[in-house]
Design a protein around this motif. Sequence first.
Motif, mmCIF file in Angstrom:
data_model
loop_
_atom_site.group_PDB
_atom_site.id
_atom_site.type_symbol
_atom_site.label_atom_id
_atom_site.label_comp_id
_atom_site.label_asym_id
_atom_site.label_seq_id
_atom_site.Cartn_x
_atom_site.Cartn_y
_atom_site.Cartn_z
ATOM 1 N N SER A 56 -17.953 87.622 90.493
ATOM 2 C CA SER A 56 -16.821 88.017 90.018
ATOM 3 C C SER A 56 -16.519 88.808 89.376
ATOM 4 O O SER A 56 -17.343 89.549 88.693
ATOM 5 N N GLY A 66 -11.523 74.026 80.153
ATOM 6 C CA GLY A 66 -10.582 74.267 81.117
ATOM 7 C C GLY A 66 -9.145 75.066 80.706
ATOM 8 O O GLY A 66 -8.506 75.338 81.177
ATOM 9 N N GLY A 74 -10.004 78.158 78.931
ATOM 10 C CA GLY A 74 -10.454 79.538 78.421
ATOM 11 C C GLY A 74 -9.412 80.492 79.281
ATOM 12 O O GLY A 74 -9.168 81.515 78.521
ATOM 13 N N LEU A 105 -6.337 79.631 88.832
ATOM 14 C CA LEU A 105 -7.152 79.946 87.721
ATOM 15 C C LEU A 105 -6.858 79.804 86.374
ATOM 16 O O LEU A 105 -7.376 79.331 85.461
ATOM 17 N N SER A 119 -17.908 72.320 85.307
ATOM 18 C CA SER A 119 -17.420 73.048 83.899
ATOM 19 C C SER A 119 -17.466 72.183 82.842
ATOM 20 O O SER A 119 -17.906 72.522 81.754
ATOM 21 N N ALA A 171 -6.473 80.245 80.619
ATOM 22 C CA ALA A 171 -5.279 80.079 80.056
ATOM 23 C C ALA A 171 -5.026 80.807 78.821
ATOM 24 O O ALA A 171 -3.945 81.567 78.675
ATOM 25 N N PHE A 229 -13.497 90.251 86.660
ATOM 26 C CA PHE A 229 -11.969 89.861 85.937
ATOM 27 C C PHE A 229 -11.728 91.435 85.199
ATOM 28 O O PHE A 229 -12.679 91.855 84.507
ATOM 29 N N ASP A 254 -14.718 73.440 89.530
ATOM 30 C CA ASP A 254 -15.665 72.326 89.986
ATOM 31 C C ASP A 254 -15.347 71.581 88.541
ATOM 32 O O ASP A 254 -16.227 71.965 87.612
ATOM 33 N N GLY A 260 -19.478 82.669 91.891
ATOM 34 C CA GLY A 260 -17.901 83.236 92.415
ATOM 35 C C GLY A 260 -17.084 82.258 92.739
ATOM 36 O O GLY A 260 -17.305 80.950 92.189
HETATM 37 P P1 ADP Z 1 -13.583 76.549 81.866
HETATM 38 O O1 ADP Z 1 -13.560 76.215 80.186
HETATM 39 O O2 ADP Z 1 -13.484 75.165 82.690
HETATM 40 O O3 ADP Z 1 -14.413 77.527 82.044
HETATM 41 P P2 ADP Z 1 -11.576 78.358 82.092
HETATM 42 O O4 ADP Z 1 -10.160 78.226 82.009
HETATM 43 O O5 ADP Z 1 -12.303 79.422 81.388
HETATM 44 O O6 ADP Z 1 -12.115 76.973 81.925
HETATM 45 O O7 ADP Z 1 -11.901 78.651 83.653
HETATM 46 C C1 ADP Z 1 -11.275 77.952 84.810
HETATM 47 C C2 ADP Z 1 -12.077 77.920 86.072
HETATM 48 O O8 ADP Z 1 -12.352 78.916 86.412
HETATM 49 C C3 ADP Z 1 -13.435 77.354 85.690
HETATM 50 O O9 ADP Z 1 -13.592 75.932 85.292
HETATM 51 C C4 ADP Z 1 -14.341 77.999 86.712
HETATM 52 O O10 ADP Z 1 -14.508 77.006 87.740
HETATM 53 C C5 ADP Z 1 -13.542 79.195 87.102
HETATM 54 N N1 ADP Z 1 -14.357 80.354 86.474
HETATM 55 C C6 ADP Z 1 -13.933 81.098 85.464
HETATM 56 N N2 ADP Z 1 -14.662 82.150 85.345
HETATM 57 C C7 ADP Z 1 -15.666 82.294 86.224
HETATM 58 C C8 ADP Z 1 -16.649 82.908 86.670
HETATM 59 N N3 ADP Z 1 -16.882 84.305 86.033
HETATM 60 N N4 ADP Z 1 -17.397 82.865 87.826
HETATM 61 C C9 ADP Z 1 -16.988 81.707 88.742
HETATM 62 N N5 ADP Z 1 -15.950 80.784 88.383
HETATM 63 C C10 ADP Z 1 -15.147 81.133 87.237
#
Ligand code: ADP
Length: 580
Positions: free
Chosen positions: A570, A543, A545, A524, A536, A547, A572, A532, A515
């Motif tokens: 979570s 970082g 994904g 996000l 990650s 975007a 989405f 974190d 979460g």
């Molecule tokens: P990353 O490559 O770090 O996953 P993203 O842009 O995809 O980068 O996601 C940004 C941040 O959002 C992640 O670093 C993570 O902390 C948080 N995040 C994304 N999806 C989830 C999820 N399903 N559950 C928890 N945290 C998530």
Amino acid sequence: MRRKLLVSFLIVLSICISIIGVFSMRLSRQIYLKGLEDNLISNGKLMAGMLNDRYDYNKDNYDDLATEYSKILNSRMTIIASDGKVIGESENSSENMENHSERLEVKEAMEGKVGISYRHSTTENMDMLYVAVPVGSAKPYKAVIRLSVPLTYIKSIQSHLLLNVLLAVALGLMISFITAYLFVRRLTKPINEMTYISTSIAQGRYDRRISMNYKDELGVLARSFNDMAEKLERTISDLSDKKNKLEAILKSMLSGVIAFDAKSKVMLANPEAYSIFGFKKDILGKHALEIFRNTKLEDVILSHKDEDKEIDIDYPEKRVIRVKTAAIKDEEGSQNLGLVMVIHDITEIKNLEDMRSEFVANVSHELKTPLTSIKGFAETLRNGAINDDSARDKFLDIINIEADRLSRLINDILLLSDIENKPKEILSEKVDVNKVIDQVKDIMSGAALLKNIKLEFHKCEPPAYVMGEHDLVKQLLINLTDNAVKYTPEAGRVDVSVIRKDDNVSIEVRDNGIGISKEHIPRLFERFYRVDKSRSRALGGTGLGLAIVKHIVVSMNGEINVESEPGKGSRFTVKVLEAK
Ligand code: ADP
């Protein structure tokens, strides 16, 4: 004007005709009386001559004689003795009559003159003309013959005359009125026409002209008037042409333009200027200090110099503008006539610049980390670790992992820039979402299995379609599912569902993973934002994904929503219009 002319004309005319009437009445009365007097005088003299021969004072009276001649002469006759006694009278008995020595005409006749008197007769009880003539050739005169006529006749003549004069006046007035009317009309018609035409021109109908069929001075006036109207029309049309062109140019400009006069009051402003500064009301004629609440901007305007400045404004919202001013000079270039200000809203450019430099800093940093790691381990290997089998394998593995991360990072950056370079909306294909689900299932099942995560896909029946690009929809779903698997601990659960609701298709990725706490959710979708960082990184995240997901959703005119609770999981949800 016509009425005024006519009335004044008639007043003058009436006065003239009345004066002529009064004078002619007086004159006719005088002529008539003079004739009457002359007649009585000559008759009196005739009678005096006749009586002179046969006059006898002792005769009883001359009443019969007076009566007889009175009839012939058609006038009253009185014979008065030298002592004033009436000795003959045609209308009365002379005996009953008083002494006439004091009568004015008798007195004059006794003096040898012809006595004339106009007065009221007590005997006859009417106004009379008396003419008295002496009898005899020299003083003392024997007697006086007095002839008199009543003036009633002249009165009737006079009233007759008055009637005729009045009739003449009325007729004269009528004829004069008609003549005056025609004359005044002839005079005022062109003037009225000129007045009407000039009023029309003043109201903006510049094509109006006066008909030119006047041959006198008015014709000359009409010609000059028409020339003037012609020039006016040309000048106005030139001016309005220029004004229209200027307005069109100003309207179509993407920059704001405001022109100020020498007193810093607004002379002109285009719609873009109104929009940049959020002016709700007309600002024409307003002073610069009245309309701007920004000292920097006011200083630029009031300085009346050529300047080029970037200024931050707070109203109607925080913005950065670039202001270029140019002073308006007179022909000699000595006098300041005002100032033109061109305004560019550079907020977006500034934001983009900031974003770009932040992005470059982030990318450099992100690239630097794996590269430093690769370089570090490569050097360690060269410095001897290559001979230690277990260390070598471990270091080569790390180098491999970091190279993979580098490759993923570069791929994501390229993908992001690829989406950014595409047109704003990518709605080229009708994408079958179920088909995408099948492909993502193939790709993601392995990763889920490794973590013993129950990954389930729920398709939609009949199949739902959305407008977009197949590969991008697939990328979107991979990124969301990959995150869900990544941030869900072993033996967790991830559900990917396609739901049709009303006109929309929702693609939902739900997990029961770690979460995200509330404060992170708004950020996000920023590039390189991670909740974190180390986690990650450890999980191989770039970082970028989310975007990328956000860009794809925007390109499909959709929206994305996140619901999450730390420790619980979570969800989405991407909502896009269904393609029919
Ligand atoms: P990353 O490559 O770090 O996953 P993203 O842009 O995809 O980068 O996601 C940004 C941040 O959002 C992640 O670093 C993570 O902390 C948080 N995040 C994304 N999806 C989830 C999820 N399903 N559950 C928890 N945290 C998530």
